[in-house]
Design a protein around this motif. Structure first.
Motif, PDB file in Angstrom:
ATOM      1  N   MET A 129     -25.889  24.115  16.403  1.00 29.95           N
ATOM      2  CA  MET A 129     -25.800  24.503  15.006  1.00 29.95           C
ATOM      3  C   MET A 129     -26.834  23.747  14.184  1.00 29.95           C
ATOM      4  N   LYS A 130     -27.336  24.401  13.173  1.00 33.11           N
ATOM      5  CA  LYS A 130     -28.262  23.776  12.246  1.00 33.11           C
ATOM      6  C   LYS A 130     -27.480  23.174  11.091  1.00 33.11           C
ATOM      7  N   THR A 131     -28.057  22.162  10.471  1.00 31.49           N
ATOM      8  CA  THR A 131     -27.432  21.544   9.317  1.00 31.49           C
ATOM      9  C   THR A 131     -28.369  21.648   8.121  1.00 31.49           C
ATOM     10  N   ILE A 132     -27.850  22.153   7.017  1.00 35.33           N
ATOM     11  CA  ILE A 132     -28.615  22.226   5.774  1.00 35.33           C
ATOM     12  C   ILE A 132     -27.803  21.521   4.712  1.00 35.33           C
TER      13      ILE A 132
ATOM     14  N   LYS B 230     -25.971  18.845   4.575  1.00 30.49           N
ATOM     15  CA  LYS B 230     -24.626  18.466   5.019  1.00 30.49           C
ATOM     16  C   LYS B 230     -23.707  19.655   5.303  1.00 30.49           C
ATOM     17  N   GLU B 231     -24.266  20.860   5.350  1.00 28.77           N
ATOM     18  CA  GLU B 231     -23.470  22.042   5.674  1.00 28.77           C
ATOM     19  C   GLU B 231     -23.876  22.522   7.058  1.00 28.77           C
ATOM     20  N   ILE B 232     -22.908  22.658   7.944  1.00 32.37           N
ATOM     21  CA  ILE B 232     -23.185  23.114   9.300  1.00 32.37           C
ATOM     22  C   ILE B 232     -23.195  24.633   9.308  1.00 32.37           C
ATOM     23  N   LEU B 233     -24.305  25.196   9.753  1.00 33.84           N
ATOM     24  CA  LEU B 233     -24.434  26.645   9.818  1.00 33.84           C
ATOM     25  C   LEU B 233     -24.187  27.118  11.250  1.00 33.84           C
ATOM     26  N   PRO B 234     -23.532  28.243  11.405  1.00 34.52           N
ATOM     27  CA  PRO B 234     -23.266  28.754  12.754  1.00 34.52           C
ATOM     28  C   PRO B 234     -24.550  29.254  13.412  1.00 34.52           C
ATOM     29  N   THR B 235     -24.538  29.239  14.742  1.00 36.24           N
ATOM     30  CA  THR B 235     -25.675  29.775  15.491  1.00 36.24           C
ATOM     31  C   THR B 235     -25.665  31.291  15.392  1.00 36.24           C
ATOM     32  N   LYS B 236     -26.751  31.905  15.824  1.00 30.75           N
ATOM     33  CA  LYS B 236     -26.836  33.362  15.806  1.00 30.75           C
ATOM     34  C   LYS B 236     -25.725  33.966  16.668  1.00 30.75           C
ATOM     35  N   GLN B 237     -25.458  33.377  17.829  1.00 29.20           N
ATOM     36  CA  GLN B 237     -24.412  33.884  18.726  1.00 29.20           C
ATOM     37  C   GLN B 237     -23.030  33.737  18.099  1.00 29.20           C
ATOM     38  N   GLU B 238     -22.790  32.618  17.429  1.00 32.06           N
ATOM     39  CA  GLU B 238     -21.502  32.417  16.757  1.00 32.06           C
ATOM     40  C   GLU B 238     -21.305  33.443  15.642  1.00 32.06           C
ATOM     41  N   CYS B 239     -22.371  33.746  14.925  1.00 30.39           N
ATOM     42  CA  CYS B 239     -22.285  34.775  13.866  1.00 30.39           C
ATOM     43  C   CYS B 239     -21.985  36.143  14.473  1.00 30.39           C
ATOM     44  N   THR B 240     -22.682  36.462  15.570  1.00 28.69           N
ATOM     45  CA  THR B 240     -22.475  37.746  16.238  1.00 28.69           C
ATOM     46  C   THR B 240     -21.045  37.860  16.742  1.00 28.69           C
ATOM     47  N   ASP B 241     -20.545  36.816  17.385  1.00 33.76           N
ATOM     48  CA  ASP B 241     -19.168  36.819  17.894  1.00 33.76           C
ATOM     49  C   ASP B 241     -18.159  36.943  16.754  1.00 33.76           C
TER      50      ASP B 241
ATOM     51  N   LEU C 190     -18.657  38.254  13.803  1.00 36.76           N
ATOM     52  CA  LEU C 190     -18.764  39.597  13.242  1.00 36.76           C
ATOM     53  C   LEU C 190     -17.993  40.601  14.093  1.00 36.76           C
ATOM     54  N   LYS C 191     -18.112  40.494  15.411  1.00 31.68           N
ATOM     55  CA  LYS C 191     -17.363  41.386  16.306  1.00 31.68           C
ATOM     56  C   LYS C 191     -15.861  41.222  16.100  1.00 31.68           C
ATOM     57  N   ASN C 192     -15.417  39.984  15.968  1.00 32.05           N
ATOM     58  CA  ASN C 192     -13.991  39.720  15.763  1.00 32.05           C
ATOM     59  C   ASN C 192     -13.488  40.326  14.456  1.00 32.05           C
ATOM     60  N   VAL C 193     -14.271  40.191  13.403  1.00 34.09           N
ATOM     61  CA  VAL C 193     -13.885  40.743  12.100  1.00 34.09           C
ATOM     62  C   VAL C 193     -13.853  42.266  12.163  1.00 34.09           C
ATOM     63  N   ILE C 194     -14.844  42.860  12.807  1.00 32.52           N
ATOM     64  CA  ILE C 194     -14.884  44.318  12.939  1.00 32.52           C
ATOM     65  C   ILE C 194     -13.662  44.815  13.714  1.00 32.52           C
ATOM     66  N   ASP C 195     -13.308  44.120  14.794  1.00 35.65           N
ATOM     67  CA  ASP C 195     -12.121  44.494  15.567  1.00 35.65           C
ATOM     68  C   ASP C 195     -10.853  44.409  14.713  1.00 35.65           C
ATOM     69  N   ALA C 196     -10.724  43.320  13.955  1.00 37.22           N
ATOM     70  CA  ALA C 196      -9.538  43.142  13.105  1.00 37.22           C
ATOM     71  C   ALA C 196      -9.465  44.221  12.036  1.00 37.22           C
ATOM     72  N   LEU C 197     -10.598  44.509  11.403  1.00 28.50           N
ATOM     73  CA  LEU C 197     -10.609  45.536  10.361  1.00 28.50           C
ATOM     74  C   LEU C 197     -10.347  46.921  10.939  1.00 28.50           C
ATOM     75  N   TYR C 198     -10.778  47.159  12.155  1.00 29.52           N
ATOM     76  CA  TYR C 198     -10.523  48.446  12.799  1.00 29.52           C
ATOM     77  C   TYR C 198      -9.011  48.666  12.965  1.00 29.52           C
ATOM     78  N   VAL C 199      -8.312  47.630  13.389  1.00 32.61           N
ATOM     79  CA  VAL C 199      -6.866  47.734  13.627  1.00 32.61           C
ATOM     80  C   VAL C 199      -6.089  47.782  12.313  1.00 32.61           C
TER      81      VAL C 199
END
Length: 123
Positions: free
Chosen positions: A1-4, A6-17, A19-28
Protein backbone atom coordinates in the motif's frame (compact mmCIF):
# COMPACT_ATOMS: atom_id res chain seq x y z
CA UNK A 1 0.00 0.00 0.00
CA UNK A 2 1.06 3.56 -0.66
CA UNK A 3 0.93 6.24 2.00
CA UNK A 4 -0.06 9.83 1.28
CA UNK A 5 0.08 12.28 4.18
CA UNK A 6 -0.41 9.55 6.80
CA UNK A 7 -3.30 8.01 4.84
CA UNK A 8 -2.87 4.44 3.67
CA UNK A 9 -4.22 3.94 0.17
CA UNK A 10 -5.31 0.51 -1.07
CA UNK A 11 -3.42 -1.23 -3.85
CA UNK A 12 -4.95 -1.58 -7.30
CA UNK A 13 -5.79 -5.24 -6.54
CA UNK A 14 -7.42 -4.33 -3.22
CA UNK A 15 -9.55 -1.72 -5.00
CA UNK A 16 -10.54 -4.23 -7.68
CA UNK A 17 -11.45 -6.87 -5.08
CA UNK A 18 -13.40 -4.34 -3.02
CA UNK A 19 -15.28 -3.15 -6.10
CA UNK A 20 -16.25 -6.73 -6.97
CA UNK A 21 -17.52 -7.27 -3.43
CA UNK A 22 -19.62 -4.10 -3.52
CA UNK A 23 -21.05 -4.99 -6.93
CA UNK A 24 -21.99 -8.46 -5.65
CA UNK A 25 -23.67 -6.99 -2.56
CA UNK A 26 -25.58 -4.41 -4.58
CA UNK A 27 -26.68 -7.08 -7.04
CA UNK A 28 -28.27 -9.12 -4.23
CA UNK A 29 -29.73 -6.14 -2.34
CA UNK A 30 -30.60 -3.92 -5.31
CA UNK A 31 -33.81 -1.99 -5.47
CA UNK A 32 -35.59 0.23 -3.06
CA UNK A 33 -37.47 -2.46 -1.11
CA UNK A 34 -35.15 -5.35 -0.18
CA UNK A 35 -33.48 -3.86 2.87
CA UNK A 36 -36.82 -2.48 4.10
CA UNK A 37 -38.33 -5.96 3.72
CA UNK A 38 -35.48 -7.60 5.59
CA UNK A 39 -35.78 -5.04 8.37
CA UNK A 40 -39.53 -5.60 8.59
CA UNK A 41 -39.13 -9.37 8.85
CA UNK A 42 -36.25 -9.19 11.33
CA UNK A 43 -38.69 -7.38 13.65
CA UNK A 44 -41.20 -10.24 13.41
CA UNK A 45 -42.54 -12.87 10.97
CA UNK A 46 -45.41 -11.58 8.86
CA UNK A 47 -48.02 -12.61 6.35
CA UNK A 48 -48.05 -11.07 2.88
CA UNK A 49 -50.79 -8.54 3.62
CA UNK A 50 -49.14 -7.47 6.88
CA UNK A 51 -45.96 -6.67 4.97
CA UNK A 52 -47.97 -4.85 2.32
CA UNK A 53 -49.59 -2.64 4.99
CA UNK A 54 -46.32 -1.96 6.81
CA UNK A 55 -44.24 -0.95 3.79
CA UNK A 56 -45.95 2.07 2.33
CA UNK A 57 -45.84 2.36 -1.46
CA UNK A 58 -44.92 -1.19 -2.48
CA UNK A 59 -47.31 -2.90 -4.88
CA UNK A 60 -48.42 -6.52 -4.42
CA UNK A 61 -46.67 -7.53 -7.67
CA UNK A 62 -43.36 -5.96 -6.61
CA UNK A 63 -43.67 -7.38 -3.09
CA UNK A 64 -44.15 -10.90 -4.46
CA UNK A 65 -41.07 -10.55 -6.70
CA UNK A 66 -38.90 -9.10 -3.93
CA UNK A 67 -39.93 -11.84 -1.48
CA UNK A 68 -39.00 -14.50 -4.04
CA UNK A 69 -35.61 -12.86 -4.60
CA UNK A 70 -34.94 -12.63 -0.88
CA UNK A 71 -35.95 -16.26 -0.37
CA UNK A 72 -33.72 -17.37 -3.25
CA UNK A 73 -30.75 -15.57 -1.69
CA UNK A 74 -31.38 -17.05 1.77
CA UNK A 75 -32.46 -13.86 3.57
CA UNK A 76 -36.01 -14.97 4.31
CA UNK A 77 -37.91 -18.20 4.75
CA UNK A 78 -41.42 -18.86 3.46
CA UNK A 79 -43.43 -21.01 5.87
CA UNK A 80 -46.60 -22.66 4.59
CA UNK A 81 -49.13 -23.72 7.22
CA UNK A 82 -51.91 -26.01 6.01
CA UNK A 83 -54.88 -25.06 8.13
CA UNK A 84 -58.49 -24.71 6.94
CA UNK A 85 -57.08 -22.13 4.58
CA UNK A 86 -53.40 -22.12 3.68
CA UNK A 87 -51.43 -19.56 5.68
CA UNK A 88 -48.06 -18.35 4.43
CA UNK A 89 -45.78 -16.55 6.85
CA UNK A 90 -42.47 -14.97 5.90
CA UNK A 91 -39.65 -14.72 8.40
CA UNK A 92 -36.06 -13.52 8.39
CA UNK A 93 -33.34 -16.16 8.48
CA UNK A 94 -30.22 -15.98 10.60
CA UNK A 95 -28.41 -14.94 7.42
CA UNK A 96 -30.44 -11.71 7.43
CA UNK A 97 -28.84 -10.82 10.75
CA UNK A 98 -25.46 -10.59 9.00
CA UNK A 99 -26.78 -7.31 7.56
CA UNK A 100 -27.39 -5.79 10.99
CA UNK A 101 -24.32 -3.52 10.93
CA UNK A 102 -24.90 -2.61 7.26
CA UNK A 103 -28.49 -1.58 8.00
CA UNK A 104 -27.40 0.38 11.09
CA UNK A 105 -24.78 2.25 9.06
CA UNK A 106 -27.28 2.98 6.27
CA UNK A 107 -29.77 4.24 8.84
CA UNK A 108 -27.19 6.53 10.46
CA UNK A 109 -26.04 7.80 7.07
CA UNK A 110 -29.66 8.37 5.97
CA UNK A 111 -30.34 10.44 9.08
CA UNK A 112 -27.15 12.45 8.53
CA UNK A 113 -28.05 13.01 4.87
CA UNK A 114 -31.60 14.10 5.73
CA UNK A 115 -30.19 16.67 8.17
CA UNK A 116 -27.73 17.92 5.54
CA UNK A 117 -30.55 18.41 3.05
CA UNK A 118 -32.67 20.23 5.68
CA UNK A 119 -29.73 22.53 6.45
CA UNK A 120 -29.14 23.31 2.78
CA UNK A 121 -32.83 24.14 2.28
CA UNK A 122 -32.72 26.67 5.14
CA UNK A 123 -30.00 28.74 3.48
Amino acid sequence: MKTIEKEILPTKQECTDSLKNVIDALYVLNGKWKIALILSLVQSPKRFNEILKQIDGISPKVLAKELKDLEFNGFIKRNVYETTSINIVYEATDYSLTLKSVIAELSAWGEQHREKIKQSMRK
